[in-house]
Design an enzyme around this catalytic site. Structure first.
Site, PDB file in Angstrom:
ATOM      1  N   LEU A   1       0.851  -1.196   0.000  1.00 26.42           N
ATOM      2  CA  LEU A   1       0.000   0.000   0.000  1.00 26.42           C
ATOM      3  C   LEU A   1       0.885   1.243   0.000  1.00 26.42           C
ATOM      4  CD1 LEU A   1      -3.111   0.492   0.039  1.00 26.42           C
ATOM      5  CD2 LEU A   1      -2.880   1.040   2.464  1.00 26.42           C
ATOM      6  N   GLY A   2       1.690   1.349  -1.050  1.00 28.49           N
ATOM      7  CA  GLY A   2       2.498   2.544  -1.238  1.00 28.49           C
ATOM      8  C   GLY A   2       1.709   3.614  -1.956  1.00 28.49           C
TER       9      GLY A   2
ATOM     10  N   ILE B   1       1.069   4.154  -5.154  1.00 27.51           N
ATOM     11  CA  ILE B   1       0.127   3.674  -6.177  1.00 27.51           C
ATOM     12  C   ILE B   1      -1.055   2.989  -5.519  1.00 27.51           C
ATOM     13  CG2 ILE B   1      -0.159   2.081  -8.118  1.00 27.51           C
ATOM     14  CD1 ILE B   1       2.801   2.632  -8.796  1.00 27.51           C
TER      15      ILE B   1
ATOM     16  N   ALA C   1       2.996  -4.711 -10.444  1.00 29.71           N
ATOM     17  CA  ALA C   1       4.192  -4.330  -9.700  1.00 29.71           C
ATOM     18  C   ALA C   1       5.440  -4.843 -10.408  1.00 29.71           C
ATOM     19  CB  ALA C   1       4.107  -4.874  -8.271  1.00 29.71           C
ATOM     20  N   ARG C   2       5.859  -6.070 -10.093  1.00 24.92           N
ATOM     21  CA  ARG C   2       7.016  -6.694 -10.714  1.00 24.92           C
ATOM     22  C   ARG C   2       6.705  -8.172 -10.920  1.00 24.92           C
ATOM     23  NH1 ARG C   2       8.123  -2.354 -11.959  1.00 24.92           N
ATOM     24  NH2 ARG C   2      10.054  -1.162 -11.644  1.00 24.92           N
TER      25      ARG C   2
ATOM     26  N   GLU D   1      11.322 -10.124 -19.498  1.00 23.81           N
ATOM     27  CA  GLU D   1      10.645  -9.229 -20.444  1.00 23.81           C
ATOM     28  C   GLU D   1      11.553  -8.925 -21.624  1.00 23.81           C
ATOM     29  OE1 GLU D   1       7.813  -6.906 -17.184  1.00 23.81           O
ATOM     30  OE2 GLU D   1       9.544  -5.876 -18.017  1.00 23.81           O
TER      31      GLU D   1
ATOM     32  N   HIS E   1       3.967  -4.549 -20.014  1.00 20.00           N
ATOM     33  CA  HIS E   1       4.577  -3.617 -19.061  1.00 20.00           C
ATOM     34  C   HIS E   1       4.449  -2.169 -19.542  1.00 20.00           C
ATOM     35  CE1 HIS E   1       7.757  -3.480 -15.634  1.00 20.00           C
ATOM     36  NE2 HIS E   1       6.931  -2.459 -15.562  1.00 20.00           N
TER      37      HIS E   1
END
Length: 337
Positions: A159-160, A162, A240-241, A270, A289
């Site tokens: 919960l940063g 973004i 995210a990643r 990727e 992405h």
């Protein structure tokens, strides 16, 4: 810019090379010396690539390890031209009084938050399959798969900035929200949210949104065991990643319909390999992405990168700092007189 010429290393990146070329020309005109690595492979193939570098400009998602940093006695700053700093050993950089700047701009946060809402709704309403039916000359099926967001539980893993913006956007939709994080989040200005552990989040959420930072603790933390906790009707969103999620386990869960669907914008490798088990699954939305990378956000990243670099070259900390605890020592060691 600094009156004292500095050695600036620049590592090429396909989407940023035009900007890096322009910055290189400007820096040379100002008297700075440039070491340009064509791409990250050229950088990592060079012995002690930072040995004579004062400032590194890059897209910091490739390994910048403790060993590489230890061989960089002059390095004062790493400027990432994106938000991501996944490749940097941040504790090692902080210990060596290296400040890390990135481009955590408001426009980037908004774009990613809006894209999160987009993917959640697209997955719930089975948008991709509906489009495919028209392409195949089919019409609506006897049983309609779409499900509304109202009344569902959204679980945020991380919960940063973004996540907080996404929670604000989700607030009017009538969904319940919860989150898991290492510590209690500041919920000022957010709808009511309960902090729960990851297992509870996976078990009780209708939508799991992955927004955590990639680090050794979160690497493949969304494993087969965690996916097995999810409701059969649940969906997983990863913006995210890629390496936070075990992609093979996710593909298996989708294939077996152990969960209803997923929307994934980032991958461990990727571009996504042609052999990826995620490809071809009708209940997986896959994007390259870029889903939250708006025109506005991309412009803001360039502005932030140039501002961070200009501040560093003039002996001041960057505007956007990843490791703020380093600043007192950094100003003392590297700051302008």
């Amino acid at each position: 810019m600094s009156q004292t010429p500095l050695d600036v290393g620049i590592v090429g990146w396909h989407s940023h090379n035009e900007m890096f070329d322009e910055i290189s020309v400007e820096l040379r005109k100002a008297g700075h010396r440039i070491t340009r690595y064509a791409h990250r492979e050229a950088f990592t193939a060079t012995p002690d690539p930072l040995a004579a570098i004062d400032v590194l400009l890059c897209v910091a998602v490739f390994p910048l390890t403790r060993a590489i940093l230890a061989a960089a006695p002059r390095l004062r700053a790493i400027i990432s031209a994106v938000t991501g700093v996944d490749g940097i050993d941040i504790p090692a950089a902080t210990e060596q009084t290296v400040v890390i700047g990135n481009a955590q701009t408001e426009e980037n946060v908004i774009g990613m938050a809006e894209a999160t809402v987009l993917l959640v709704l697209a997955a719930l309403y089975d948008l991709a399959a509906a489009q495919e039916r028209v392409r195949q000359g089919l019409w609506r099926p006897p049983q309609l798969p779409a499900r509304q967001l109202r009344g569902k539980t959204i679980g945020f893993f991380g919960l940063g900035k973004i996540g907080r913006e996404a929670a604000r956007l989700f607030a009017p939709w009538g969904a319940t929200m919860q989150y898991t994080a290492r510590r209690d989040a500041d919920l000022t200005g957010l709808p009511p949210m309960q902090r729960v552990d990851l297992d509870t989040l996976m078990q009780t959420s209708d939508v799991v949104v992955v927004l955590a930072t990639l680090n050794p603790e979160t690497h493949r933390i969304i494993s087969a065991e965690k996916l097995a906790l999810m409701k059969k009707t649940a969906i997983l969103i990863n913006v995210a990643r890629g390496a936070i999620v075990d992609e093979a386990a996710l593909a298996d869960a989708l294939k077996r319909k152990a969960i209803t669907g997923a929307a994934v914008d980032c991958f461990s490798v990727e571009p996504l390999p042609a052999t990826s088990p995620l490809r071809g699954l009708p209940n997986a939305i896959l994007t390259p992405h870029m889903i939250g990378h708006t025109v506005e956000a991309h412009h803001s990243l360039e502005v932030a990168t140039r501002e961070n670099l200009d501040l560093i070259l003039s002996g001041r900390p960057p505007r956007y700092v990843v490791n703020p605890s380093v600043l007192p020592a950094w100003v003392k060691k590297w700051g302008a007189a």
